[in-house]
Structures are given as structure tokens and as C-alpha cells.
Write a protein that holds these residues in place. Structure first.
Motif, PDB file in Angstrom:
ATOM      1  N   LYS A 110     -21.555  43.591  32.885  1.00 60.91           N
ATOM      2  CA  LYS A 110     -20.874  43.493  34.082  1.00 60.91           C
ATOM      3  C   LYS A 110     -19.310  43.168  33.815  1.00 60.91           C
ATOM      4  N   TYR A 111     -19.051  43.073  32.829  1.00 58.50           N
ATOM      5  CA  TYR A 111     -17.561  42.401  32.387  1.00 58.50           C
ATOM      6  C   TYR A 111     -16.865  43.613  31.812  1.00 58.50           C
ATOM      7  N   THR A 112     -16.651  44.694  32.706  1.00 53.67           N
ATOM      8  CA  THR A 112     -15.958  45.701  32.751  1.00 53.67           C
ATOM      9  C   THR A 112     -14.440  45.808  33.231  1.00 53.67           C
ATOM     10  N   ASN A 154     -13.599  47.962  35.481  1.00 49.15           N
ATOM     11  CA  ASN A 154     -13.782  48.247  36.838  1.00 49.15           C
ATOM     12  C   ASN A 154     -14.334  47.203  37.667  1.00 49.15           C
ATOM     13  N   ASN A 155     -14.993  46.223  36.985  1.00 50.70           N
ATOM     14  CA  ASN A 155     -15.373  44.936  38.020  1.00 50.70           C
ATOM     15  C   ASN A 155     -14.319  44.071  37.720  1.00 50.70           C
ATOM     16  N   PHE A 156     -13.355  44.141  37.166  1.00 51.22           N
ATOM     17  CA  PHE A 156     -12.290  43.050  37.133  1.00 51.22           C
ATOM     18  C   PHE A 156     -11.022  43.285  38.199  1.00 51.22           C
ATOM     19  N   VAL A 157     -11.021  42.345  39.288  1.00 51.87           N
ATOM     20  CA  VAL A 157      -9.986  42.234  40.110  1.00 51.87           C
ATOM     21  C   VAL A 157      -8.572  41.838  39.714  1.00 51.87           C
ATOM     22  N   GLN A 158      -7.753  42.656  39.909  1.00 48.90           N
ATOM     23  CA  GLN A 158      -6.520  42.138  39.358  1.00 48.90           C
ATOM     24  C   GLN A 158      -5.470  41.541  40.535  1.00 48.90           C
ATOM     25  N   GLY A 196      -1.659  36.013  38.850  1.00 43.08           N
ATOM     26  CA  GLY A 196      -2.448  35.082  38.033  1.00 43.08           C
ATOM     27  C   GLY A 196      -3.081  35.864  36.616  1.00 43.08           C
ATOM     28  N   ASN A 197      -3.734  37.004  36.782  1.00 49.29           N
ATOM     29  CA  ASN A 197      -4.442  37.801  35.756  1.00 49.29           C
ATOM     30  C   ASN A 197      -3.913  39.176  35.460  1.00 49.29           C
ATOM     31  N   LYS A 198      -3.011  39.324  36.085  1.00 49.92           N
ATOM     32  CA  LYS A 198      -2.228  40.858  36.161  1.00 49.92           C
ATOM     33  C   LYS A 198      -1.441  41.062  34.671  1.00 49.92           C
ATOM     34  N   GLY A 242      -7.416  28.584  31.893  1.00 53.19           N
ATOM     35  CA  GLY A 242      -8.410  27.359  32.314  1.00 53.19           C
ATOM     36  C   GLY A 242      -9.812  28.048  32.291  1.00 53.19           C
ATOM     37  N   VAL A 243     -10.829  27.169  32.449  1.00 56.60           N
ATOM     38  CA  VAL A 243     -12.401  27.655  32.560  1.00 56.60           C
ATOM     39  C   VAL A 243     -12.542  28.524  33.785  1.00 56.60           C
ATOM     40  N   GLY A 244     -13.249  29.528  33.672  1.00 58.07           N
ATOM     41  CA  GLY A 244     -13.765  30.372  34.706  1.00 58.07           C
ATOM     42  C   GLY A 244     -12.570  31.062  35.107  1.00 58.07           C
ATOM     43  N   LEU A 245     -11.626  31.582  34.595  1.00 55.60           N
ATOM     44  CA  LEU A 245     -10.783  32.273  35.223  1.00 55.60           C
ATOM     45  C   LEU A 245     -10.863  33.877  34.808  1.00 55.60           C
ATOM     46  N   GLY A 246     -11.704  34.280  34.001  1.00 49.54           N
ATOM     47  CA  GLY A 246     -11.884  35.455  33.680  1.00 49.54           C
ATOM     48  C   GLY A 246     -11.423  35.805  32.407  1.00 49.54           C
ATOM     49  N   LYS A 247     -11.438  35.117  31.344  1.00 52.16           N
ATOM     50  CA  LYS A 247     -11.045  35.234  29.934  1.00 52.16           C
ATOM     51  C   LYS A 247     -12.151  36.172  29.164  1.00 52.16           C
ATOM     52  N   THR A 248     -13.212  35.528  29.213  1.00 51.73           N
ATOM     53  CA  THR A 248     -14.346  36.231  28.588  1.00 51.73           C
ATOM     54  C   THR A 248     -14.574  37.596  29.235  1.00 51.73           C
ATOM     55  N   HIS A 249     -14.431  37.882  30.519  1.00 49.43           N
ATOM     56  CA  HIS A 249     -14.551  38.943  31.292  1.00 49.43           C
ATOM     57  C   HIS A 249     -13.564  40.083  30.631  1.00 49.43           C
ATOM     58  N   LEU A 250     -12.361  39.722  30.803  1.00 44.10           N
ATOM     59  CA  LEU A 250     -11.485  40.521  30.019  1.00 44.10           C
ATOM     60  C   LEU A 250     -11.480  41.006  28.667  1.00 44.10           C
ATOM     61  N   ARG A 281     -15.730  42.033  46.579  1.00 42.51           N
ATOM     62  CA  ARG A 281     -16.543  42.576  45.429  1.00 42.51           C
ATOM     63  C   ARG A 281     -17.685  42.245  45.144  1.00 42.51           C
ATOM     64  N   LYS A 282     -17.903  40.888  44.915  1.00 44.15           N
ATOM     65  CA  LYS A 282     -19.071  40.595  44.577  1.00 44.15           C
ATOM     66  C   LYS A 282     -20.118  40.343  45.731  1.00 44.15           C
ATOM     67  N   ALA A 283     -19.854  40.430  46.897  1.00 45.48           N
ATOM     68  CA  ALA A 283     -20.479  40.642  47.888  1.00 45.48           C
ATOM     69  C   ALA A 283     -21.003  41.986  48.239  1.00 45.48           C
ATOM     70  N   ASN A 289     -11.696  27.650  40.226  1.00 44.63           N
ATOM     71  CA  ASN A 289     -11.872  28.999  39.405  1.00 44.63           C
ATOM     72  C   ASN A 289     -12.905  29.800  39.912  1.00 44.63           C
ATOM     73  N   ILE A 290     -12.912  30.935  39.209  1.00 45.52           N
ATOM     74  CA  ILE A 290     -13.847  32.081  39.944  1.00 45.52           C
ATOM     75  C   ILE A 290     -15.385  31.763  39.555  1.00 45.52           C
ATOM     76  N   ARG A 291     -15.623  31.384  38.477  1.00 41.16           N
ATOM     77  CA  ARG A 291     -16.878  31.010  38.487  1.00 41.16           C
ATOM     78  C   ARG A 291     -17.444  30.108  39.616  1.00 41.16           C
ATOM     79  N   GLU A 292     -16.692  29.181  39.950  1.00 34.30           N
ATOM     80  CA  GLU A 292     -17.170  28.369  41.184  1.00 34.30           C
ATOM     81  C   GLU A 292     -17.174  29.127  42.323  1.00 34.30           C
ATOM     82  N   LEU A 293     -16.331  29.914  42.440  1.00 37.75           N
ATOM     83  CA  LEU A 293     -16.356  31.026  43.625  1.00 37.75           C
ATOM     84  C   LEU A 293     -17.579  31.601  43.766  1.00 37.75           C
ATOM     85  N   GLU A 294     -17.837  32.460  42.630  1.00 37.60           N
ATOM     86  CA  GLU A 294     -19.024  32.922  42.623  1.00 37.60           C
ATOM     87  C   GLU A 294     -20.469  32.229  42.932  1.00 37.60           C
ATOM     88  N   GLY A 295     -20.281  30.786  42.322  1.00 37.01           N
ATOM     89  CA  GLY A 295     -21.451  29.878  42.820  1.00 37.01           C
ATOM     90  C   GLY A 295     -21.523  29.731  44.196  1.00 37.01           C
TER      91      GLY A 295
HETATM   92  P1  ADP Z   1     -13.669  32.103  31.252  1.00 40.60           P
HETATM   93  O1  ADP Z   1     -14.183  32.934  30.141  1.00 40.60           O
HETATM   94  O2  ADP Z   1     -12.411  32.083  31.592  1.00 40.60           O
HETATM   95  O3  ADP Z   1     -14.040  30.687  31.402  1.00 40.60           O
HETATM   96  P2  ADP Z   1     -15.017  34.103  32.482  1.00 40.60           P
HETATM   97  O4  ADP Z   1     -14.565  35.433  32.005  1.00 40.60           O
HETATM   98  O5  ADP Z   1     -16.559  33.618  32.108  1.00 40.60           O
HETATM   99  O6  ADP Z   1     -14.348  32.909  32.747  1.00 40.60           O
HETATM  100  O7  ADP Z   1     -15.472  34.473  34.221  1.00 40.60           O
HETATM  101  C1  ADP Z   1     -16.071  33.647  35.011  1.00 40.60           C
HETATM  102  C2  ADP Z   1     -16.846  34.324  36.201  1.00 40.60           C
HETATM  103  O8  ADP Z   1     -15.796  34.885  36.831  1.00 40.60           O
HETATM  104  C3  ADP Z   1     -17.387  35.654  35.506  1.00 40.60           C
HETATM  105  O9  ADP Z   1     -18.524  35.934  36.278  1.00 40.60           O
HETATM  106  C4  ADP Z   1     -16.391  36.707  35.718  1.00 40.60           C
HETATM  107  O10 ADP Z   1     -17.102  37.823  35.836  1.00 40.60           O
HETATM  108  C5  ADP Z   1     -15.861  36.270  37.023  1.00 40.60           C
HETATM  109  N1  ADP Z   1     -14.577  36.654  37.196  1.00 40.60           N
HETATM  110  C6  ADP Z   1     -13.281  36.310  36.520  1.00 40.60           C
HETATM  111  N2  ADP Z   1     -12.096  36.954  36.994  1.00 40.60           N
HETATM  112  C7  ADP Z   1     -12.508  37.980  37.641  1.00 40.60           C
HETATM  113  C8  ADP Z   1     -11.793  38.894  38.296  1.00 40.60           C
HETATM  114  N3  ADP Z   1     -10.360  39.071  38.163  1.00 40.60           N
HETATM  115  N4  ADP Z   1     -12.522  39.898  39.050  1.00 40.60           N
HETATM  116  C9  ADP Z   1     -14.026  39.881  39.196  1.00 40.60           C
HETATM  117  N5  ADP Z   1     -14.675  38.806  38.682  1.00 40.60           N
HETATM  118  C10 ADP Z   1     -13.831  37.970  37.681  1.00 40.60           C
END
Ligand code: ADP
Ligand code: MG
Length: 448
Positions: free
Chosen positions: A116-118, A120-124, A127-129, A154-162, A289-291, A313-319
């Protein structure tokens, strides 16, 4: 956590009831991606009871106690038998041997990228652009401009995803490229194992011959001299071969405790780019996007509401979205703002830990109107009591995260429609009745 929940329930139920619902009930698997906790129950009756009565408590308890988000799904055990044998642990020594075997094989097995971490799935968004731009550039021409790329935030902001998106992209363009993704702890463990097992050559082979090395959460190299030394050589080899290196960290290299000078300086050769928390607009876009990906239809107001509740953070948002979804499933209701509000009540409580209690509001209101909290919780319908009672309900709604039913409960077990009516009424009267307006204003000041 399961044990904790059982203990909690054991205290609440009598023995017969406890045995009926808990004795042959066991969690059998948890999927980190979907957050589904599969629970084996004895029969359809237990399944029904759990779904109706225990699910939401389980969700809340898991979140409150362990910070785990889960969506319980129930499975009836095949033969209606005790599920015991399905989860009977193997004898200790077997487990240990297996684990050792696994560890030996560990670093020859490549870690998978999350599909999922592509990009395409990354919303710009704000903060992250910058980070996204840099990541795209790196994926486009690895080993040239931004080497190494250092993404921090910070944690949950998309570093691993990117970071993984770079890996995916590279594999799309060059399917035979050797992409290695690791958590920095894995690097540490691999290294230690390679010393123990005298497989250092294999270790080096793995890390020093890849085309793209992704090292996640490199702050864990802090204070680990031997590891840093090893990583330095890995870095040098790859860099000199013009192979791309990407790292993430929760902070800048200079802020990682005892990170060797030469690593700090090498990390600055390329580009360091920060990801900062998303603004509301970006959060809404991510939620939408997630919905969509989950096949959920959620209207704009509700997306807006959920996004406004979680600004960390975005992880909590997903939560939060998972929680709303779970709540809707349990309540068998459609997702709307009210449902989202109810579902997220305790999330907000946990998050902000705002301590204002309804009992405190009752106390202050009773004092102000020279009546008693018992009267506020009672049933008397004279005006001197009804107005303060309604104001207290209104304030409970405004100033705490309690749901309507919860407020009703705190006011002597009144129905949630009574609370709703009170809130509407005070809302209207504040526009027409100066006394009420002043009272509410004063009370808010006292309480806040
Ligand atoms: P970090 O590594 O910074 O702690 P992650 O990359 O694990 O954060 O991201 C946490 C969750 O939020 C993942 O499920 C990821 O897919 C999602 N996420 C983070 N940034 C975005 C984004 N810009 N668009 C879509 N999903 C995102
Ligand atoms: Mg991460």
C-alpha cells in the motif's frame, strides 16, 4: 491485554455469566493492517452476544488500556468444542528452537515492502510536499542528486510510507534492481547474529551490494558504536558505487545522541527534508482516500469532523476512521457526524485527557443557582430546577466529550432525547433570554 479485559469482565459478571461468554472464547489472530482481531467463540449464541454486547467494550478497553485499535470479528469454533487445543502453546523449548532457527535465516530473507505504501496512495499536502518531491526525484534518478536522502519528522507522518514508495517506484522502472528495506533495529540484529553465527560475509554481501538501501528509523543507531562503524562502511561502499541510500529518523542527524561525527557529516552530503503534521485540508484528503479504498461512503461533514478531531498524526487519523467504521458495524448504522462523534468520544478523552467531569459541572451549576446536585439529577419539574438542570446538561455537552446517553446517565438515568432537548432549548434561549445567556457565560468562565 486479553487477560486484562477478561479480568475486567470477570469483575463485572457473575460466575455463570462470565463462564458462558468468556470461558471458551479466545482470540486467535490479529491482523495489523486491517486491525481485525479474530475471536473464536463457542456457538452462535455467544457470537451474537459478543457482537451485540461486548464488542464495543472490547474496542474501548483495547484502546484505553493498550492503545490498540481493533475490529473484533467472531468465528464459531468448528466442533463447538473447547477451542483450547487450537491455541495450546507448544512446549517452551520447541518455541525456542524455532525462534533460533528463524533468527539464523533472518537476514537472508528479504523484507517485503508494504504494497500500500506507493506514491499513488500518498496524498500530498502542506507538510509533506517537499519530502514527497525529493522522494520522487530520488526514485526517478537514484544515486545522483539527493544522496543520501534523509527524511525526518514525528511519528505517524508518512516517513515509512514515502521511503517504501521510492522502493516500489524503482522496482517498477527496474524490476531487477536490488532493493533492501530495513528497520534500523533489523540491521542491528542482523549484525549481531552475523557475528554470533560467523556469517559476516553474507551480512556485508546483503547490504553492500544493493541498488537502493532504505533504512528506517535510524535514530536507533544512537549510542551504538559498533553498529555505526559497520553502517559507515556500508554507506561508503554504496555511496562510492553511486547507489542510492534513503534514511528516515524522528530527528535530525545532529540530534541523534552520540552519532559519530563522520556519519553526521555524511548524512548531510545529500538532502535532509522534514515532514511536518498535515493541515486540516490534507487530513480530509487523506481520510477521503482511505474511505474510498475501504469502500465506505462518508459525507463531507463527517470527514471534516473526523479530520478535525485528530490533528496529531496520520496513523491516528486512520485509527479514528477504523473506529468509526467499527462502531457503525456494531451499531448497524450508517456513518454520519453524530455516529462519528459517539465513536470518537473516548478517543478524544484519551488524546486530550481533559479532566472536566460532569459531576463537577453539576456542582458548579447547583452552587450558582443555589440548588443541589441531587435536584439536578432528580425528576422535579419546577422551573427553578428545570432551567439549571438544562443548563448543566448543555454545559456537559459543550465542555466534555461525553455522549448524549452518557450525560443522561449522569443526570439520574435520563433518556438521551431529554438531554438533546435540553441542549436545543438552552441554545435557543441564549438568543432570546439575557439572563440565561449571562448565566451560561458566567458558568463557562468558572468552569474553564
Ligand atoms: P511514520 O513512518 O512517519 O511513523 P508511516 O509512514 O508509518 O509514518 O505512516 C503512518 C500511516 O499513515 C500509514 O498507514 C501511511 O500509509 C499513512 N500515511 C502517512 N502519510 C500519508 C499520506 N500523505 N497519504 C496517505 N497516507 C499516509
Ligand atoms: Mg515509520
Amino acid at each position: 491485554f486479553w487477560q486484562h479485559f477478561n479480568d475486567e469482565m470477570r469483575a463485572r459478571f457473575n460466575e455463570v455469566a462470565y463462564n458462558a461468554w468468556f470461558k471458551n472464547t479466545k482470540p486467535i489472530s490479529y491482523d495489523k493492517n486491517t486491525r481485525e482481531l479474530k475471536i473464536l467463540v463457542q456457538n452462535p449464541i455467544a457470537k451474537g452476544y459478543w457482537e451485540k454486547n461486548l464488542s464495543s467494550q472490547l474496542i474501548q478497553s483495547a484502546y484505553g488500556y493498550a492503545g490498540i485499535e481493533l475490529l473484533p470479528v467472531f468465528q464459531i469454533s468448528e466442533d463447538g468444542d473447547s477451542p483450547e487445543r487450537l491455541v495450546t502453546p507448544q512446549p517452551q523449548h520447541d518455541i525456542r528452537i524455532q525462534r533460533e532457527k528463524k533468527e539464523q535465516a533472518e537476514f537472508t530473507k528479504d523484507l517485503k515492502l508494504n504494497e500500500k505504501y506507493t506514491f499513488n496512495n500518498f496524498v500530498q499536502g502542506e507538510g509533506n510536499k517537499l519530502a514527497a518531491g525529493a522522494a520522487l526525484a530520488v526514485a526517478d534518478s537514484p544515486g545522483s542528486f539527493y544522496n543520501p536522502l534523509f527524511i525526518f519528522g514525528g511519528v505517524g507522518l508518512g516517513k515509512t510510507h514515502l521511503m517504501q514508495a521510492i522502493g516500489h517506484q524503482m522496482l517498477v522502472e527496474r524490476p531487477n534492481a536490488k532493493v533492501v528495506y530495513i528497520q534500523s533495529e533489523t540491521f542491528v540484529n542482523d549484525f549481531i547474529n552475523s557475528i554470533k553465527n560467523k556469517t559476516q560475509n553474507q551480512f556485508r554481501e546483503k547490504y553492500r551490494t544493493c541498488d537502493l538501501l532504505l533504512v528506517d528509523d535510524i535514530q536507533f543507531f544512537a549510542k551504538k558504536e559498533g553498529i555505526q562503524e559497520e553502517f559507515f562502511h556500508t554507506f561508503e561502499t554504496l555511496y562510492n558505487d553511486q547507489k542510492q541510500i534513503v534514511m528516515t529518523s524522528d530527528r535530525l542527524p545532529t540530534e541523534i545522541p552520540d552519532l559519530s561525527e563522520r556519519l553526521v557529516s555524511r548524512f548531510t552530503w545529500g538532502l535532509q527534508v522534514e515532514i511536518t503534521p498535515p493541515d486540516l485540508e490534507t487530513r480530509i484528503a487523506i481520510l477521503r482516500r482511505k474511505a474510498e479504498a475501504e469502500g465506505l461512503t462518508i459525507d463531507d461533514d463527517t470527514l471534516d469532523y473526523i479530520a478535525s478531531q485528530v490533528d496529531t498524526n496520520i496513523r491516528e487519523l486512520e485509527g479514528a476512521l477504523v473506529k468509526v467504521q467499527a462502531y457503525a458495524t456494531i451499531e448497524k448504522a450508517d456513518i454520519d457526524v453524530n455516529l462519528a462523534r459517539e465513536a470518537l468520544v473516548d478517543l478524544k478523552l484519551v488524546q486530550k485527557n481533559r479532566g472536566l467531569q460532569i459531576s463537577k459541572i453539576q456542582e458548579v451549576v447547583a452552587n450558582y443557582f443555589q440548588t443541589s446536585t441531587a435536584e439536578l439529577r432528580g425528576k422535579k419539574r419546577v422551573r427553578q430546577i428545570v432551567v439549571p438542570r438544562q443548563i448543566a446538561m448543555f454545559l456537559s455537552r459543550e465542555l466534555t466529550d461525553a455522549s448524549l446517553p452518557k450525560i443522561g446517565q449522569e443526570f439520574g438515568g435520563k433518556d438521551h432525547t431529554t438531554v438533546m432537548h435540553a441542549c436545543d432549548k438552552i441554545n435557543k434561549q441564549m438568543k432570546t433570554d439575557a439572563d440565561i445567556k449571562t448565566a451560561v457565560f458566567d458558568l463557562k468562565q468558572i468552569l474553564e
